[in-house]
Design an enzyme around this catalytic site. Sequence first.
Site, PDB file in Angstrom:
ATOM      1  CB  CYS A  13      10.889  22.153  56.196  1.00  8.92           C
ATOM      2  SG  CYS A  13      11.131  21.384  57.873  1.00  8.92           S
ATOM      3  CB  CYS A  16       8.950  24.244  60.654  1.00  8.43           C
ATOM      4  SG  CYS A  16      10.642  24.123  60.481  1.00  8.43           S
ATOM      5  CG  ASP A 418     -34.112  28.236  42.444  1.00 11.18           C
ATOM      6  OD1 ASP A 418     -34.860  27.550  42.522  1.00 11.18           O
ATOM      7  OD2 ASP A 418     -33.781  29.381  42.501  1.00 11.18           O
ATOM      8  CG  ASP A 613     -31.506  33.115  46.022  1.00 12.74           C
ATOM      9  OD1 ASP A 613     -31.408  32.384  46.780  1.00 12.74           O
ATOM     10  OD2 ASP A 613     -32.693  33.652  45.784  1.00 12.74           O
ATOM     11  CG  ASP A 617     -32.478  28.420  46.008  1.00 13.83           C
ATOM     12  OD1 ASP A 617     -33.665  28.007  46.300  1.00 13.83           O
ATOM     13  OD2 ASP A 617     -32.047  29.321  45.059  1.00 13.83           O
TER      14      ASP A 617
END
Length: 729
Positions: A13, A16, A418, A613, A617
């Site tokens: 759970c 835990c 771009d 790309d 950039d």
Amino acid sequence: MKKMNFLILGMHCASCAASVERAVKKMDGVSKVYVNLATKTMTLEAEESVTPAMIIGCVKDNGFNAQLIEDRRKTQEDEEAGTRYFLRFLVALIFSVLLFYCVMSGMLGLPWLPVSPLVNAFIQIALLIPVLFAGYSFYLYGFKTLAKLAPNMDSLIAIGTSAAILYSVYLIVRGDFEHLYFDTAGMIIALIMLGKFLEARSRGKASGAIAELMKLSPETACLMVDDREALIPVSELKTGDRVRVRPGERVPADGVIEEGSTTIDESMLTGESMPVEKTSGSSVTGGSMNKNGSFIFRVTHTGEDSVISRIIAMVQDAQSSRPPIARLADTISGFFVWGVILIAAVTFCVWFFSAGETFAHALSFALAVLVIACPCALGLATPIALIVGIGRGAKLGILIKSGKALESAGKTTTVVLDKTGTITEGRPDLSGIQLVPNGRFTEGELLAMAAAAEKGSEHPLADAVVRAAEERKLALPAITDFKALPGHGVACRIQEKEFILGNLSFMQTHKIDIGMVDTSGSDSVIFAAYDRHLIGVLRIADRIKPTTAKATQTLHRLGVKVVMLTGDHKAVAASIARTLRIDEYYAELLPNAKAEVIRKLQDTGERVAMVGDGINDAPALAQADTGIAIASGTDIAMESADIVLMQSDLCEVPAAIALSRATMRIIRENLFWAFIYNVVCIPLAAGVFVSFLGWTLNPIFGALAMACSSVSVVLNALRLRSFRPPESV
């Protein structure tokens, strides 16, 4: 600092997970610890002095087991977990039903063994024992974690059912055989185990995308050795090996085709449904399906360096990450069980001491509180949706690198694009040459001089000029005194005269009169001047991608503003913006100015996603709230952005935003209902509504509600498996 990944065994759970996380965080030299309940994994950063054995020891000290993950493909939950839960549930169900029949037969007048109440009580105990064996893990882990003062959901079940069993034994000793709770304990264990089975099965479906990716790589490869074929395991392939692939076979590794041609289905890697034509020199990706041609390729990447392995690692890292929205739920989960134990104790005391109810009645209320409380729903709400959402993205060719990136993408209000290679094809071609009237040079001479000046440049426009000269097989003149100003142009000397090639601002800087040259249209314009006089203009056309217009329309439909950035001149930018109905554009930008534009947009309150790309950039991608890199083939800029699009298709941008929004909506729904469930059900179980509504809750129905709460969270997340990108609707 080094990053380590562990598989955590024994977690049941959210408490835990919170317990393990707290313990490991306290270790010296350890930071950024995150335990993911849904994937059963722990990721952390640690100093070099911290060893895996130290981490494993700390986890064991807290009642759990850990294994260092060395093979990324083994991080998913054991495939047999669902089967084990089902078999244990089946045992618990059979004997708990018999136990329930044994208890209720006398009340309902059903046939049963003619035995005394004492013997009947011992029969109930005998039927309960197999149920307890089937649910032994609740007691093993529940009391172990309780002893370490880190109780979990198992502790609640263990405390509640143990109290019911011990109280029933006490009643037998006193000679009271009418109000035994053995059947209640048995049904609680059976119902909770049903929930565990359904949860494990659903979680397996949630991880389906990773499982499918893992199955893509074939087990064997046809190695070419001196024109002979040898079948070897894929694991033995090395870089430089030559491998034959026949129709209907999967490509065993990344490489480049040397002989033959074919079409290849890369849909499982890129999301692109149409097969791609491949010829000699084309790259192929491991895991893709060869359709109809036989070819030989040379291996370039194997194992963890291959594209598919990097994708799997990226997706698994993302699925194991913690988005900001999960922090509150994780914090609550860490203290949840202690709060429930306190509420159960207060409930018992109020009903027994203040309200004057019987011990059995008060115990029933306390038991209902213990078994209805569900920290699992809180703990699973976020990670299970992340697993499904990020997995769905991977099947669509959208690689989301973290939970934070997914959350950020969903909040996007502005997408910045771009131009070159993103909006356009990224491979400009020379579309025309315009000479000044009565000039001294021909088109061929002008192109030859321009190509000579641009020969050493890597700019796409320069490449278009050089390719055009090569196609015409022009002889290039010698140049001297070469100078370049990135983003503006180049200057050199040809036949002892100055030759200048560049944009309008470059001409103005050199005081070159361009006269009445027409620069309108979507073509990029390069001015050429010789001996301080304009001699002509080169026009470069970079075609807009076929899907770009559709992508911008879809972004607008999502309520997202579209902005274009380009280093090209304003006339070109204005023409493209009009064609695509782009909201804003910024032209004549130097590479480092793109990040500044994004910063200004953010200052106005916009949440910006930058699409580029992934290499040129990089500053802009880093500045944006969400960086989206467009990849091409196997050349994947995986380190450049928060999201990587496997196709060079802008339609994946609105798809990524829509998927992020859908995933975040599921997460918010899960968190809301998990909170509401506990806020409403715990008071109901405690008997808060008895006095004015008369509502009470049998502990058995409480256990059923608890089992259903975790399953409902997982099932809600599984809705994301049917997500469809908005452009395809």
